[in-house]
Write a protein that holds these residues in place. Sequence first.
Motif, short mmCIF file in Angstrom:
data_model
loop_
_atom_site.label_atom_id
_atom_site.label_comp_id
_atom_site.label_asym_id
_atom_site.label_seq_id
_atom_site.Cartn_x
_atom_site.Cartn_y
_atom_site.Cartn_z
N ALA A 29 41.00 44.96 34.35
CA ALA A 29 42.06 44.20 35.18
C ALA A 29 41.51 42.92 35.76
O ALA A 29 40.26 43.10 36.25
CB ALA A 29 42.62 45.07 36.42
N THR A 30 41.82 41.87 35.80
CA THR A 30 41.43 40.49 36.46
C THR A 30 41.11 40.50 38.05
O THR A 30 40.47 39.54 38.57
CB THR A 30 42.02 39.55 35.89
OG1 THR A 30 43.43 39.36 36.60
CG2 THR A 30 42.30 39.18 34.23
N ASN A 31 42.03 41.48 38.52
CA ASN A 31 41.71 41.55 40.03
C ASN A 31 40.77 42.54 40.59
O ASN A 31 40.65 42.90 41.60
CB ASN A 31 43.20 41.79 40.71
CG ASN A 31 43.84 43.08 40.30
OD1 ASN A 31 43.37 43.65 39.39
ND2 ASN A 31 44.85 43.45 41.19
N ASP A 32 40.04 43.19 39.44
CA ASP A 32 39.09 44.24 39.75
C ASP A 32 37.82 43.67 40.12
O ASP A 32 37.21 42.91 39.12
CB ASP A 32 38.93 45.15 38.73
CG ASP A 32 38.11 46.27 38.84
OD1 ASP A 32 37.00 46.08 39.57
OD2 ASP A 32 38.01 47.24 38.15
N PRO A 33 37.29 43.75 41.37
CA PRO A 33 36.09 42.74 41.65
C PRO A 33 35.09 43.26 40.96
O PRO A 33 34.15 42.43 40.58
CB PRO A 33 35.79 42.97 43.07
CG PRO A 33 37.15 43.63 43.78
CD PRO A 33 37.85 44.05 42.53
N TRP B 272 52.02 38.63 38.07
CA TRP B 272 52.70 39.95 37.56
C TRP B 272 52.83 40.95 38.56
O TRP B 272 51.68 41.23 39.16
CB TRP B 272 52.10 40.27 36.00
CG TRP B 272 52.30 39.03 35.03
CD1 TRP B 272 51.31 38.53 34.40
CD2 TRP B 272 53.54 38.41 34.54
NE1 TRP B 272 51.80 37.80 33.30
CE2 TRP B 272 53.27 37.58 33.63
CE3 TRP B 272 54.87 38.53 34.81
CZ2 TRP B 272 54.09 36.95 32.91
CZ3 TRP B 272 56.02 37.85 34.35
CH2 TRP B 272 55.61 36.94 33.34
N GLY B 273 53.88 41.80 38.52
CA GLY B 273 53.89 42.87 39.02
C GLY B 273 53.99 42.62 40.77
O GLY B 273 53.93 41.27 41.21
N TYR C 193 48.24 40.48 42.37
CA TYR C 193 47.41 40.47 41.10
C TYR C 193 46.54 39.08 41.36
O TYR C 193 45.66 38.89 40.89
CB TYR C 193 48.38 40.35 39.84
CG TYR C 193 47.43 40.79 38.59
CD1 TYR C 193 46.90 42.02 38.63
CD2 TYR C 193 47.21 40.04 37.68
CE1 TYR C 193 46.03 42.19 37.45
CE2 TYR C 193 46.36 40.23 36.52
CZ TYR C 193 45.84 41.49 36.50
OH TYR C 193 45.22 41.71 35.40
N ALA C 194 47.75 38.04 41.29
CA ALA C 194 47.08 36.67 41.48
C ALA C 194 45.97 36.60 42.60
O ALA C 194 45.04 35.95 42.24
CB ALA C 194 48.18 35.76 41.52
N SER C 195 46.50 36.77 43.84
CA SER C 195 45.44 36.54 44.93
C SER C 195 44.12 37.45 44.72
O SER C 195 42.96 36.88 44.92
CB SER C 195 46.13 36.64 46.27
OG SER C 195 46.55 38.18 46.22
N GLY C 196 44.39 38.66 44.20
CA GLY C 196 43.19 39.59 43.87
C GLY C 196 42.16 38.97 42.90
O GLY C 196 41.03 39.08 43.14
N THR C 197 42.93 38.49 41.87
CA THR C 197 41.99 37.68 40.84
C THR C 197 41.43 36.56 41.54
O THR C 197 40.28 36.47 40.97
CB THR C 197 42.93 37.21 39.91
OG1 THR C 197 43.61 38.47 38.96
CG2 THR C 197 42.27 36.61 38.57
N GLU D 7 28.99 29.16 25.28
CA GLU D 7 28.89 30.61 25.35
C GLU D 7 30.23 31.03 26.12
O GLU D 7 30.29 30.61 27.17
CB GLU D 7 27.68 31.00 26.12
CG GLU D 7 27.39 32.63 25.99
CD GLU D 7 26.05 33.03 26.53
OE1 GLU D 7 25.26 32.16 26.91
OE2 GLU D 7 25.88 34.42 26.94
N VAL D 8 30.96 31.97 25.58
CA VAL D 8 32.03 32.34 26.25
C VAL D 8 32.29 33.81 26.42
O VAL D 8 32.07 34.65 25.64
CB VAL D 8 33.51 32.04 25.16
CG1 VAL D 8 34.51 32.50 25.92
CG2 VAL D 8 33.24 30.45 25.07
N VAL D 9 32.63 34.32 27.58
CA VAL D 9 32.85 35.40 28.20
C VAL D 9 34.36 35.57 28.43
O VAL D 9 34.88 34.66 29.28
CB VAL D 9 32.07 35.94 29.47
CG1 VAL D 9 32.40 37.36 29.93
CG2 VAL D 9 30.46 35.68 28.98
N GLY D 10 34.96 36.69 27.93
CA GLY D 10 36.58 36.71 28.43
C GLY D 10 36.70 38.06 29.02
O GLY D 10 36.30 38.93 28.72
N VAL D 11 37.75 37.84 30.21
CA VAL D 11 37.99 39.26 30.67
C VAL D 11 39.68 39.31 30.30
O VAL D 11 40.49 38.32 30.37
CB VAL D 11 38.10 38.91 32.11
CG1 VAL D 11 38.63 40.13 32.78
CG2 VAL D 11 36.73 38.73 32.59
N CYS D 12 40.01 40.62 29.91
CA CYS D 12 41.35 40.99 29.94
C CYS D 12 41.57 42.39 29.70
O CYS D 12 40.66 43.21 29.80
CB CYS D 12 41.91 40.44 28.33
SG CYS D 12 41.30 41.02 27.01
#
Length: 238
Positions: free
Chosen positions: A58-62, A82-83, A87-91, A32-37
């Motif tokens: 946003a993938t860094n939105d908790p 990106w940016g 973004y990466a650490s927040g994700t 079963e797949v859930v995707g975030v984008c």
Amino acid sequence: MGTDRVMKVCIVGASGKLGQYMVRHALDRGYEVVGVCRERSVPKLAAFEGRMTVVPGATNDPEVIRRAVAGCDGVLTVLVPWGVQQYASGTAQAVLDHARPGARLVFSCGWHITRDGKDRYSWLFTTALRIVAVLGKLVRAVEIDDQVEACRRVFASDTRWTVVRGSDLEEGESQGLPVWSRHVGDPVLAGNLTRRVDFALFMVEALTDDALVHEAPAIVGRLTPAALAHTAAPDGPG
Ligand SMILES: NC(=O)c1ccc[n+]([C@@H]2O[C@H](COP(=O)([O-])OP(=O)(O)OC[C@H]3O[C@@H](n4cnc5c(N)ncnc54)[C@H](OP(=O)(O)O)[C@@H]3O)[C@@H](O)[C@H]2O)c1
């Protein structure tokens, strides 16, 4: 998890190239797949409509991540720098904070991430990375050191993590599961090329491979000459 229940996985960054390959591999396994984008990228997942759940944001939105990973046995996260917005650490932080305890967490990054400082890089690799890091930050497009920070947090966490470190990538048909080693510079990795579809395969396979828990495998295509030359140990170190 019991064997009678379908595995539920969340793919954070599902609309990208790596993400879409991971969606396909996960669906092929009956997961079963859930995707975030990002909201604007939802149409990129149209081919999977009706076969997966999409959580836009946003993938860094908790809060987005909290909703997306609820009840998931595994989370596959594409870490991108990106940016200049952490973004990466927040994700990574959002996934570490909200995935259920005991869930398998698999993160993607590149060879430039080092876990123990024992990787050996060529002069060319190090120079190119420095240039990208400086120029990327200057034009506020890429924040390489934030991807480093993201992985530092993952390595320090008490979750069941794996950080998959990709070589240079190319498109093309699958060649099968990449081979891996613990340190960049190990001879088996000399080819420095992996099909993106196989990077995704390795990420999805890692969900059910407990030998990869708390490992940061550096991967390379199994048909690269150096990988073929080291077929005595085709599936990892040792
Ligand atoms: N490219 C390489 O040669 C290479 C080499 C080694 C390792 N890797 C690793 O492989 C993984 C995937 O890399 P990839 O190059 O193949 O990329 P990719 O799969 O195309 O993924 C790019 C991701 O970044 C998102 N993105 C793009 N621009 C963005 C922005 N401005 N703000 C926020 N998100 C944005 C995309 O989302 P949207 O769909 O919403 O745009 C997508 O989820 C990464 O972890 C990378 O470190 C890449």
